[in-house]
Write an enzyme that holds these catalytic residues in place. Structure first.
Site, PDB file in Angstrom:
ATOM      1  CD  GLN A  39     -20.114  -9.171 110.980  1.00 59.34           C
ATOM      2  OE1 GLN A  39     -19.966  -8.148 111.634  1.00 59.34           O
ATOM      3  NE2 GLN A  39     -19.236  -9.576 110.067  1.00 59.34           N
ATOM      4  CB  CYS A  88     -15.108  -6.833 115.976  1.00 59.93           C
ATOM      5  SG  CYS A  88     -15.131  -5.207 116.779  1.00 59.93           S
ATOM      6  CE  LYS A 108     -14.655  -8.150 107.223  1.00 56.05           C
ATOM      7  NZ  LYS A 108     -13.965  -7.449 108.314  1.00 56.05           N
ATOM      8  N   GLY A 142      -9.298  -5.598 103.179  1.00 52.94           N
ATOM      9  CA  GLY A 142      -8.214  -4.779 103.707  1.00 52.94           C
ATOM     10  C   GLY A 142      -7.476  -4.022 102.627  1.00 52.94           C
ATOM     11  CG  ASP A 143      -4.601  -2.032 103.228  1.00 50.33           C
ATOM     12  OD1 ASP A 143      -5.257  -1.458 104.111  1.00 50.33           O
ATOM     13  OD2 ASP A 143      -3.443  -2.457 103.402  1.00 50.33           O
ATOM     14  NE  ARG A 180     -10.065   1.024 107.316  1.00 47.91           N
ATOM     15  CZ  ARG A 180      -8.781   1.021 107.625  1.00 47.91           C
ATOM     16  NH1 ARG A 180      -8.287   1.964 108.406  1.00 47.91           N
ATOM     17  NH2 ARG A 180      -7.967   0.088 107.152  1.00 47.91           N
TER      18      ARG A 180
END
Length: 330
Positions: A72, A102, A141, A205-206, A229
């Site tokens: 990336q 980002c 992305k 996400g999440d 994460r």
């Protein structure tokens, strides 16, 4: 079967998100071992690659056991991004990925990362030039938009598809949200289900549990999910999600012995790849998550984040396995 170019990724692939100072070869290795289907490097500065900066060049390191993998890149200048894409292609990844997501100030406010969402025509031109430059598939992305008033993700997807990208990953937040609030996958599903969209669309996400992964798979109908994460210090999440999707049953959480074993392997690779001092320092962010929920871990954690002696660190990990107990799951 989901494919990016000629790369086959299975029916609902789980992608490891590119995370700055996290998604390095040691971390990618333990995630691959535990079921991640597609890897991405940390994002790499186009200007750094062109200047031949050591830190940027090191991020091009790829190991065969972690394939398939995408490199990336990010930047705000079209010509620099073209040159960087060519340099990245020489490292022989499966694909080149462009970071248009980002949100951090030092990147986005200079027009790179999510900053380019304020100039979609430039985003399209930059992507087109990169697609022309390289033979590898190019993916992107990005985020939903700069803020809640400028969400044009369907238009972005159409434009990027038109200039030749092979897949698109969308983080379900705007740049303004950073990582706050709940990620909204509804606009991502609208992109996926639009009749003009025919490339793979991945959501990000999440996703932090097998239950949520299955819920989002069934609710939104995307081609796969990117996990970031939730994998830090817990690479088992990929294996747990796959097992739950296949059987409807939850895997038992990793034992204390398994946690110590993975932490040791991660540390060994970190020392080998980054050198002793840097390998030790960059490993420190992972210990808390590797041993989350372990009673009385704090004094051992303090030793792990204070020592600069590899032998001592491995000894502390042995002590964790010998002296501590992982509570029974409720």
């Amino acid at each position: 079967m989901v494919k990016i170019g000629e790369v086959e990724l299975g029916d609902y692939p789980l992608l490891l998100a590119p995370m700055e100072d996290v998604s390095d070869p040691p971390f990618r290795a333990v995630c691959k071992e535990n079921g991640a289907d597609m890897m991405y490097t940390e994002f790499i500065s186009a200007e750094g690659l062109i200047r031949d900066a050591a830190k940027s060049r090191q991020k091009l390191d790829i190991y065969n056991e972690e394939r398939p993998i995408g490199i990336q890149i990010f930047g705000d200048k079209i010509e620099s991004m073209r040159e960087a894409a060519a340099i990245a292609e020489e490292a022989d990844p499966e694909l080149i990925d462009i970071n248009y997501g980002c949100p951090v100030k030092k990147v986005a406010c200079k027009g790179a990362g999510a900053g380019i969402l304020k100039d979609i025509p430039k985003m399209q031109r930059m992507t087109e030039e990169i697609v022309k430059q390289v033979k590898k598939p190019v993916t992107v992305k990005t985020r939903l938009g700069w803020d809640s008033n400028t969400i044009q993700i369907l238009e972005v997807a159409k434009r990027l598809q038109d200039v030749g990208i092979a897949a698109l990953t969308i983080h379900g937040r705007t740049r303004q949200q950073m990582y706050k609030g709940e990620a909204d996958w509804n606009p991502i599903a609208e992109v996926k289900n639009h009749p003009d969209i025919h490339i793979p669309i991945f959501g990000n996400g999440d996703i932090d549990s097998p239950e949520k992964a299955l819920e989002y798979k069934e609710k939104f109908g995307l081609d796969g999910a990117m996990i970031g994460r939730a994998a830090i210090g817990y690479p088992w999440i990929f294996k747990e999600i796959k097992h739950f999707m296949a059987t409807g049953e939850k895997l038992a959480p990793p034992t204390l012995e398994e946690r110590v074993s993975i932490a040791k392997r991660h540390l060994e690779f970190s020392l080998e790849w980054k050198g002793e001092r840097q390998g030790i320092l960059e490993m420190r962010r992972h210990y808390t998550n590797y041993f989350r929920g372990v009673a009385n871990f704090k004094p051992y954690r303090m030793k792990l984040v204070e020592s600069l002696d590899p032998k001592e660190l491995f000894g502390v990990l042995d002590e964790v396995q010998t002296n501590l107990i992982l509570p029974e799951p409720v």
